[in-house]
Write an enzyme that holds these catalytic residues in place. Sequence first.
Site, short mmCIF file in Angstrom:
data_model
loop_
_atom_site.label_atom_id
_atom_site.label_comp_id
_atom_site.label_asym_id
_atom_site.label_seq_id
_atom_site.Cartn_x
_atom_site.Cartn_y
_atom_site.Cartn_z
N LYS A 33 20.00 13.76 52.78
CA LYS A 33 21.45 13.78 52.58
C LYS A 33 21.84 15.24 52.50
O LYS A 33 21.47 15.95 51.56
CB LYS A 33 21.86 13.03 51.32
N TYR A 83 17.94 14.97 48.79
CA TYR A 83 19.36 15.31 48.60
C TYR A 83 19.48 16.81 48.40
O TYR A 83 19.11 17.34 47.35
CB TYR A 83 19.88 14.53 47.40
#
Length: 304
Positions: free
Chosen positions: A174, A146
Site C-alpha cells: 500500500k 504499508y
Amino acid sequence: MTNPSPLAPPLAPPFGRTLCAMITPFTEAGALDLDGAQRLAGLLVSRGCDGLVVNGTTGESPTTSDTEKAALVRAVREAVGARASVVAGVGTSDTRHTVELALRAEKAGADGALVVTPYYSRPPREAVEAHFRDIADASGLPLMLYDIPARTGTRIEPETLIRLAEHPRVVAVKDCSYDFLGAQKVMSRTDLAYYAGCDEHILALYAVGAAGCVSTVANVIPRHIDAILAAFDAGDTAGAAQGQRQATPLIEAMTAAGLPGTVTAKALLNALGLPSGPVRPPLRPADRPTTTALLSAYGALSAP
C-alpha cells in the site's frame, strides 16, 4: 518472488482491485458497532468494492483494542463472505505485538494482513526489513506492506521492498510514499502488487501497472472509485481521467484539508445516515462548517 517476465500475463491482484480503507463504526457511546460494520461492509461491496481493509489508519487502529480488532475482522468476514477480500491491519511499533495481531487476524478469517512500518522508534533499514520478515515467517497470511513515512517517520526503501519481494508471503504494497519513481522502480523489478493508498494517485499509479487502490474516499463514493479503474481497464483512458478529475474536489476536502481522512469520512457517512458514529479521542469530530463543505463536494460529484 521472482522478477516479472515482460512476456508473462499480468498476475491477478492478490486482494482485488478496488479496496476501501473502511472506517470502524462506533455507537454513540463509543463502543464498537459490529452491526453497523456489517451493514457498511455489505454496502461497500454491493457498490463496487472487491476488497475491504479493516483496522487500518482510517479504521482508527491506534484506539481499538486487540479484542475489538479480532471481532471486527470476524464480523466483516461474516458480512461479505467470499464476495470480497478482507485485509486486516496488524501493524504496531512492536514486532512481537504485530505478530500476535497477525495470528489473531488469521484465526478470525482475514485474507491478508496490512503491516505498517514500525513507528516512533524509527528503526534503521536492516531492522525494518527484519521486522517484516519476522511477521511473514510467523503467520500464514499474505502481507501487504504499508509505506507511509509521513506518519511513521520511516520509509520502506525501494531496495528493501525489492529484497522483501523474494519472500513468498510478501505480496503487496500500500503506497503512500509520494515517491512515484520509487514505486515504478519496485514494480519494474518485482511482481509485488502495488495499491495506491493516496486517492489522488489512484489513476496515475494504476496506469503504470498498479493492482488497484486502498481508498479512503471509497467509504462514501465506492462506485465512482471503481468506475475510474473499470474505465481504464476498458481502454477508456479519457473517461478514467475525467472520473479522477471529477473526484479531486472531494479527495482534497477529505484528505488534504487539514483533518485526518477518518474524521472527514465519518462526518460524511453520519450526514448521509450511514453506519459511522463518533471518532475516538484524541481525534475530534468535524465541525459544522467542515461537514457542510464536505457535503457540498459530495453533492457536486453525485449530481447527474
